[in-house]
Design a protein around this motif. Sequence first.
Motif, PDB file in Angstrom:
ATOM      1  N   LEU A 100      28.423  75.752  15.090  1.00 15.85           N
ATOM      2  CA  LEU A 100      28.541  75.099  13.778  1.00 15.85           C
ATOM      3  C   LEU A 100      29.799  75.551  13.032  1.00 15.85           C
ATOM      4  O   LEU A 100      30.048  75.117  11.917  1.00 15.85           O
ATOM      5  N   ALA A 301      14.181  78.741  11.832  1.00 20.21           N
ATOM      6  CA  ALA A 301      13.477  78.117  10.701  1.00 20.21           C
ATOM      7  C   ALA A 301      12.048  78.627  10.562  1.00 20.21           C
ATOM      8  O   ALA A 301      11.539  78.788   9.445  1.00 20.21           O
ATOM      9  N   CYS A 315      16.194  76.953   0.555  1.00 18.73           N
ATOM     10  CA  CYS A 315      16.678  76.732   1.932  1.00 18.73           C
ATOM     11  C   CYS A 315      15.806  77.400   2.984  1.00 18.73           C
ATOM     12  O   CYS A 315      16.306  77.762   4.051  1.00 18.73           O
ATOM     13  N   ASP A 318      15.207  74.487   5.891  1.00 18.91           N
ATOM     14  CA  ASP A 318      16.287  73.732   6.549  1.00 18.91           C
ATOM     15  C   ASP A 318      16.773  74.406   7.823  1.00 18.91           C
ATOM     16  O   ASP A 318      16.812  75.621   7.927  1.00 18.91           O
ATOM     17  N   GLU A 319      17.188  73.586   8.758  1.00 16.24           N
ATOM     18  CA  GLU A 319      17.869  74.106   9.940  1.00 16.24           C
ATOM     19  C   GLU A 319      19.290  74.497   9.504  1.00 16.24           C
ATOM     20  O   GLU A 319      19.815  73.984   8.514  1.00 16.24           O
ATOM     21  N   ALA A 321      22.152  73.699  10.631  1.00 18.09           N
ATOM     22  CA  ALA A 321      23.094  72.588  10.543  1.00 18.09           C
ATOM     23  C   ALA A 321      22.944  71.861   9.208  1.00 18.09           C
ATOM     24  O   ALA A 321      23.925  71.436   8.595  1.00 18.09           O
ATOM     25  N   GLU A 322      21.693  71.758   8.741  1.00 12.44           N
ATOM     26  CA  GLU A 322      21.436  71.107   7.450  1.00 12.44           C
ATOM     27  C   GLU A 322      22.045  71.933   6.324  1.00 12.44           C
ATOM     28  O   GLU A 322      22.647  71.410   5.391  1.00 12.44           O
ATOM     29  N   CYS A 323      21.850  73.256   6.421  1.00 14.70           N
ATOM     30  CA  CYS A 323      22.347  74.172   5.379  1.00 14.70           C
ATOM     31  C   CYS A 323      23.852  74.023   5.215  1.00 14.70           C
ATOM     32  O   CYS A 323      24.359  73.946   4.106  1.00 14.70           O
ATOM     33  N   LYS A 325      25.782  71.563   6.115  1.00 10.86           N
ATOM     34  CA  LYS A 325      26.156  70.236   5.626  1.00 10.86           C
ATOM     35  C   LYS A 325      25.956  70.168   4.110  1.00 10.86           C
ATOM     36  O   LYS A 325      26.815  69.684   3.369  1.00 10.86           O
ATOM     37  N   CYS A 326      24.832  70.691   3.697  1.00 13.74           N
ATOM     38  CA  CYS A 326      24.500  70.675   2.266  1.00 13.74           C
ATOM     39  C   CYS A 326      25.520  71.492   1.466  1.00 13.74           C
ATOM     40  O   CYS A 326      26.068  71.039   0.472  1.00 13.74           O
TER      41      CYS A 326
END
Length: 355
Positions: A100, A301, A315, A318-319, A321-323, A325-326
């Motif tokens: 990531l 997670a 958080c 969240d995975e 990748a989500e973190c 992105k956010c």
Amino acid sequence: MNCIDIIEKIESEHSASKEEYAFLLKNISAGERELLRKKAQKTALNVFGNKVFIRGLIEISSVCKNDCRYCGIRKSNRNAVRYRLTKEQILECCKNGYGLGFRTFVLQGGEDGYFTDEVMTDIVSTVRKEYPDCAITLSLGERGYQSFKKLFEAGANRYLLRHETADMEHYNKLHPNEMSFERRRQSLFWLKEIGYQTGAGFMVGSPYQTFETLAEDLIFIKELNPEMCGIGPFIPHKDTEYRNYPSGSLELTLTLLSIIRLLKPDILLPATTALGTVDAKGREMGILHGANVVMPNLSPAEHRADYSLYDNKICTGDEAAECIKCLSGRMKSIGYQIVTDRGDYCPNERKQKDV
Ligand code: SF4
């Protein structure tokens, strides 16, 4: 003495007296706070540009032998869910994080006797071997000089150990008798001596804290001269004796972030998850007040919610990748950009010459 004079003194001399810090924290007006914020943001922009460093946080253990009175995973909390990650799980988190774009891994946990020097040096040296271009940060509490040294020699680069408060009486109120104010301070100086990029830090609004104890924290930051400083608002945990205490103030935390930026322009200063917990825009505000680091969570997670130092932590579902992105979107929304860089501490003079 007035607040503007003190702000200008901190900006030009990078220091002030205990009385001046306490006066500023007690009396700063909304207008003066904005002036301080602008100066801190400008200082951070001069050193780091609009770049925000990311650190991949891996919470390796919710087991702790200590009983800090404010902490949700203190040993006497029978409601805490205990877990520890295996070496394989930790390496999996690193692999995921590397893909990531993370180039710093922060291995954080309670003071868990399972992670002996032997176990930890094995983990650190494996991460070092597999990810030679990454920084390894440890945040595993007090371990003693030889232990810190072994881990450094195994390949760790940075160590985070919040001093919590620079006032002995205050420290003794927040911690049980077995814990020592002196040993905590000594540990921080050892880390510096060994060669770690060292991070100190404290909670804002912890029980019994005063403007004077906060002023002592600022004096201590100057004295220790750490490369990093983690500060975030105190947030109570339901299973501690402080469950009914109010959370620390967002405003005061932001003010302190700005003061620390002026005190030490090149310090690595995170906009913490706790800041994002007390206010939905807390991390963005942290960056606009002079912070330059965010620490998304890379932990599996299924264990996130169990690393519960305080209530309502964001958080946890969240995975990774989500973190990222956010957070990336959040930083963009305020004109900043997340960078996949090791983000090592670099003394200010060198950076400015490089630019
Ligand atoms: S604050 Fe750290 S050392 Fe204290 S009980 Fe919690 S995890 Fe353990």
